[in-house]
Write an enzyme that holds these catalytic residues in place. Structure first.
Site, PDB file in Angstrom:
ATOM      1  N   HIS A 137       1.013  -1.140   0.369  1.00 38.77           N
ATOM      2  CA  HIS A 137       0.322  -0.407  -0.038  1.00 38.77           C
ATOM      3  C   HIS A 137       0.882   1.724   0.097  1.00 38.77           C
ATOM      4  O   HIS A 137       2.106   0.955   0.462  1.00 38.77           O
ATOM      5  CB  HIS A 137      -1.025  -0.033   1.336  1.00 38.77           C
ATOM      6  CG  HIS A 137      -2.019   0.872   1.721  1.00 38.77           C
ATOM      7  ND1 HIS A 137      -2.526   2.654   2.494  1.00 38.77           N
ATOM      8  CD2 HIS A 137      -3.122   0.986   0.538  1.00 38.77           C
ATOM      9  CE1 HIS A 137      -2.868   2.874   1.835  1.00 38.77           C
ATOM     10  NE2 HIS A 137      -3.560   2.373   0.809  1.00 38.77           N
ATOM     11  N   SER A 338      -8.981 -14.577  -4.708  1.00 34.63           N
ATOM     12  CA  SER A 338      -9.086 -13.347  -4.350  1.00 34.63           C
ATOM     13  C   SER A 338     -10.016 -13.091  -5.214  1.00 34.63           C
ATOM     14  O   SER A 338     -10.368 -12.972  -6.254  1.00 34.63           O
ATOM     15  CB  SER A 338      -7.770 -11.995  -5.836  1.00 34.63           C
ATOM     16  OG  SER A 338      -7.908 -11.473  -5.476  1.00 34.63           O
TER      17      SER A 338
END
Length: 385
Positions: A137, A338
């Protein structure tokens, strides 16, 4: 996303309008913005945010200032707080993460939760190097600057996860220094998950046992924990601290998150009786008392079983999107387990219409709880035309 046309009607004058007609116009303007945002919910396919919630029964709390100032584990001199609800939320997520007595609190979002985890690691090992994958991130680089830590971005493998051989090579250049490593569970660029056990083993191979592992599970933690085939992601796999998001899989009208830690690691920052009659062991001083009520309310409504059903729905919708986008010739790909589907980016106007994130020539579709097969069919119809 289409923007609501606004002019200087939103400017704030020095003197109030002083009439009911002025107030009525302001309320009408806010209602127009709310209607616009509510309408856009039906085209939100590219961001990891859940829009399937309704917190209107909690509206009375908007008439009072609630403040959880100080430690979540100790009352303060300010009496309007929601600590018992915050403690229940932390307890739920702590058990889910594999630690019955986890310390934690409700944060303003993933960045604060990540900052908290790295802060505890830096306080444990002041000379540590901060490692994270190149797909981490964006907040981690900022956190490294805030904490004055040397930061190393480790390359990723073909599956998008941190390359452990690369971690060993980088750490060999810092031999003798401790390591704070951020393991990303669900990257924003494809949903890849780093290997917590492998990270600790790789550093042990380099002779380092002073290691703090922070699991950034804001996006993928609940998916890893509650999917039909659960995967390692938290304390049970060696994490020292964990970040979770509240506005992603759970859903909230404002950004929020939860930071979790092993209690023994919090002692490094604990300061007794310094915060309005309470202890200080969080990042912020005054803390929002409303968000813990939102999270508690939704967790009580869903429970672990409801959350697991929600995760299954997201994975099934992602699989359907992958199938339909392949039929449309847009070359989709999805990491195992995912809910993120990468595919050939359509025209910019379609990316805007459907709120699709793009990286290079690839678009991201993220199957969150509010996304259904009907949304996928309408997107594919737009792609054809």
């Amino acid at each position: 996303m289409a923007q609501l046309p606004l002019d200087d009607s939103v400017d704030i004058p020095d003197d109030p309008a002083g009439s009911s007609s002025g107030s009525d116009r302001d309320v009408a303007l806010l209602k127009e913005l709310a209607a616009h945002m509510l309408g856009e919910r039906d085209h939100m396919l590219g961001f990891p945010v859940n829009l399937d919630f309704d917190y209107r029964p909690l509206a009375d709390f908007l008439q009072v200032h609630g403040n959880n100032v100080g430690s979540p584990a100790k009352n303060s001199e300010y009496g309007l707080h929601s600590r018992v609800f915050e403690q229940a939320v932390v307890s739920f997520f702590g058990r889910l993460a594999g630690l019955e007595d986890a310390f934690g609190y409700v944060t303003s979002g993933g960045t604060e939760s990540n900052l908290y985890g790295c802060y505890l690691g830096r306080e444990r090992f002041p000379e540590a190097v901060l490692y994270a994958s190149q797909a981490t991130h964006y907040s981690l680089r900022k956190i490294a600057r805030l904490l004055r830590m040397d930061f190393v971005a480790v390359q990723v493998g073909d599956d998008g996860s941190m390359d452990l051989a690369g971690l060993r090579r980088h750490h060999s250049a810092h031999r003798g220094r401790p390591a704070v490593v951020v393991a990303t569970i669900g990257t924003t660029t494809g949903g890849a998950e780093d290997d917590l056990v492998g990270i600790r083993e790789a550093l042990a191979d380099e002779g380092t046992d002073e290691v703090h592992i922070h699991s950034d599970a804001a996006f993928g933690g609940l998916i890893a924990a509650l999917s039909p085939e659960p995967r390692p992601w938290a304390f049970e796999s060696g994490a020292d601290t964990v970040a979770l998001s509240g506005h992603k899989m759970l859903g909230a009208p404002l950004p929020c998150g939860v930071a979790l830690a092993r209690p023994e690691h919090v002692t490094a920052i604990h300061r007794p009786d310094v915060a309005v009659g309470s202890d200080d062991d969080t990042i912020t001083g005054s803390r929002d008392a409303f968000t813990p009520l939102l999270l508690w309310y939704e967790l009580r409504r869903l429970g672990r079983t409801g959350l697991a059903r929600r995760v299954t729905h997201c994975l099934e919708t992602a699989a359907y999107a992958e199938q339909r986008l392949r039929e449309e010739g847009h070359h989709p790909e999805r990491a195992p387990g995912s809910n993120t589907v990468l595919f050939d980016a359509p025209a910019p106007e379609l990316c805007t219409r459907w709120n699709l994130l793009t990286v290079g020539d690839r678009a991201h579709l993220i199957a969150m709880p509010h996304v259904t097969g009907e949304h996928i069919d309408r997107l594919c119809a737009d792609l054809r035309t």
